[in-house]
Design an enzyme around this catalytic site. Structure first.
Site, PDB file in Angstrom:
ATOM      1  CG  ASN A  10      -1.574   1.138   1.310  1.00 46.56           C
ATOM      2  OD1 ASN A  10      -1.674   1.940   0.594  1.00 46.56           O
ATOM      3  ND2 ASN A  10      -2.424   1.211   2.539  1.00 46.56           N
ATOM      4  CE  LYS A  12      -0.188   3.024   4.807  1.00 40.53           C
ATOM      5  NZ  LYS A  12       0.128   2.949   6.353  1.00 40.53           N
ATOM      6  CG  HIS A  96      -5.743   1.811   5.056  1.00 39.81           C
ATOM      7  ND1 HIS A  96      -5.132   2.546   6.092  1.00 39.81           N
ATOM      8  CD2 HIS A  96      -4.822   0.747   5.068  1.00 39.81           C
ATOM      9  CE1 HIS A  96      -4.024   2.282   6.468  1.00 39.81           C
ATOM     10  NE2 HIS A  96      -3.773   1.247   5.893  1.00 39.81           N
ATOM     11  CD  GLU A  98      -2.733   5.262   7.045  1.00 35.90           C
ATOM     12  OE1 GLU A  98      -2.584   5.440   5.699  1.00 35.90           O
ATOM     13  OE2 GLU A  98      -1.942   4.818   7.515  1.00 35.90           O
ATOM     14  CD  GLU A 168      -3.604  -2.751   7.072  1.00 34.11           C
ATOM     15  OE1 GLU A 168      -2.281  -2.862   6.602  1.00 34.11           O
ATOM     16  OE2 GLU A 168      -3.999  -1.640   6.882  1.00 34.11           O
ATOM     17  N   GLY A 174       2.762   1.822  10.841  1.00 29.95           N
ATOM     18  CA  GLY A 174       3.575   2.823  10.774  1.00 29.95           C
ATOM     19  C   GLY A 174       4.269   3.271  12.067  1.00 29.95           C
ATOM     20  CB  SER A 214       5.484  -2.500  11.908  1.00 30.70           C
ATOM     21  OG  SER A 214       5.111  -1.039  12.331  1.00 30.70           O
ATOM     22  N   GLY A 235       2.812  -1.342   4.246  1.00 31.93           N
ATOM     23  CA  GLY A 235       3.104   0.060   3.975  1.00 31.93           C
ATOM     24  C   GLY A 235       4.420   0.337   3.613  1.00 31.93           C
ATOM     25  N   GLY A 236       5.133   1.218   4.667  1.00 32.70           N
ATOM     26  CA  GLY A 236       6.437   1.906   4.522  1.00 32.70           C
ATOM     27  C   GLY A 236       7.473   0.884   3.887  1.00 32.70           C
TER      28      GLY A 236
HETATM   29  P1  13P Z   1       3.294   0.103   7.853  1.00 29.79           P
HETATM   30  O1  13P Z   1       3.750  -1.133   7.119  1.00 29.79           O
HETATM   31  O2  13P Z   1       4.126   1.484   7.291  1.00 29.79           O
HETATM   32  O3  13P Z   1       3.169  -0.095   9.205  1.00 29.79           O
HETATM   33  O4  13P Z   1       1.748   0.439   7.172  1.00 29.79           O
HETATM   34  C1  13P Z   1       0.776  -0.721   7.167  1.00 29.79           C
HETATM   35  C2  13P Z   1      -0.476  -0.486   6.500  1.00 29.79           C
HETATM   36  O5  13P Z   1      -1.170   0.336   6.689  1.00 29.79           O
HETATM   37  C3  13P Z   1      -0.676  -1.140   5.233  1.00 29.79           C
HETATM   38  O6  13P Z   1      -1.855  -0.867   4.692  1.00 29.79           O
END
Ligand code: 13P
Length: 254
Positions: A10, A12, A96, A98, A168, A174, A214, A235-236
């Site tokens: 993802n 983002k 999600h 967020e 999640e 994050g 993470s 994510g990251g």
């Molecule tokens: P991180 O892997 O950066 O923690 O993010 C997870 C995420 O929100 C994937 O949708």
């Protein structure tokens, strides 16, 4: 039943179109021999057609990060399921945390979005997860139960057979603080039994339940060793092709 693992990135609100194409091209080259893991990346809407062209004919497939639930209409700034499929998306991330937190998405909206996706032939990646406060108050299962039940209200098992459920935990996104294997195992087992209770044992056995929060090369192997973990939503660590490739090439024997 054997479920094909999915490792999804993802992206983002990161990467311009050219940057997304560059990373996607590197990723596709690094993963060209992979046939036993479903690889998905979800760049920003505007990058979808560009990235679709860059990964065409490779094992990397495309997802979007959101959609509007109406088919079309006067909804300035929104994007429909048909627009996403026409842009090359096969999957769409829905609900999600967020989106729930910053854009006030409710379980009811999540449900409508899943309906719109399914109708258009897009495969939903439905995100659920508890906040730190909910976990501290021992409301984790109650929260997940409500998100699944309300988000999938009115669906029959056949309609959601291609849905991917992404657990999640909000406190792990994050933060660098992944849930530990015991916590992940407990929740994934719970989710599979919930799907069996609400839908059918066939659906519960065939649906993929992926973990997000993470995920990195250092913890993917232990996560993938958990029976009910069928992949990861990253994510990251998905923003860099080399790092993401290490996650995709997880090895449960290590
Ligand atoms: P991180 O892997 O950066 O923690 O993010 C997870 C995420 O929100 C994937 O949708």
């Amino acid at each position: 039943m054997k479920r094909m693992p999915m490792i999804a990135g993802n992206w983002k609100m990161f990467k311009t179109g050219p940057e997304a194409v560059k990373t996607a091209t590197q990723l596709a080259a690094a993963c060209k021999d992979i046939t036993d893991v479903q690889i998905m990346i979800a760049p920003a809407f505007v990058s979808l057609p560009l990235v679709a062209a860059a990964v065409k004919g490779t094992p990397v497939c495309l997802g979007a990060q959101n959609l509007h639930f109406e088919k079309q209409g006067a909804f300035t700034g929104e994007i429909s399921a048909d627009m996403l499929t026409a842009a090359g998306a096969e999957y769409v991330i829905i609900g999600h945390s967020e989106r729930r937190q910053y854009f006030f998405e409710t379980d009811d909206m999540v449900c409508k979005k899943i309906r719109a996706a399914v109708t258009a032939g897009l495969k939903p990646v439905m995100c659920i997860g508890e906040t730190e406060t909910q976990r501290d108050r021992e409301k984790t299962f109650l929260t997940l139960d409500k998100q699944v039940s309300d988000g999938l209200q009115g669906f029959g098992p056949e309609e959601i057979k291609d849905l991917v459920l992404a657990y999640e935990p909000v406190w792990a996104i994050g933060t660098g603080k992944s849930a530990d294997t015991g916590q992940v195992e407990e929740v994934h087992q719970y989710l599979r039994s919930l799907l069996e209770k609400r839908f059918s044992s066939d659906l519960a056995q065939s649906i993929r339940i992926v973990y997000g929060g993470s995920v990195k090369p250092e913890n993917i192997n232990e996560l993938m060793r958990i029976t009910d973990v069928d992949g990861a939503l990253v994510g990251g660590a998905s923003l860099d092709a080399d790092t993401f490739t290490k996650i995709i090439r997880f090895d449960t024997t290590l």
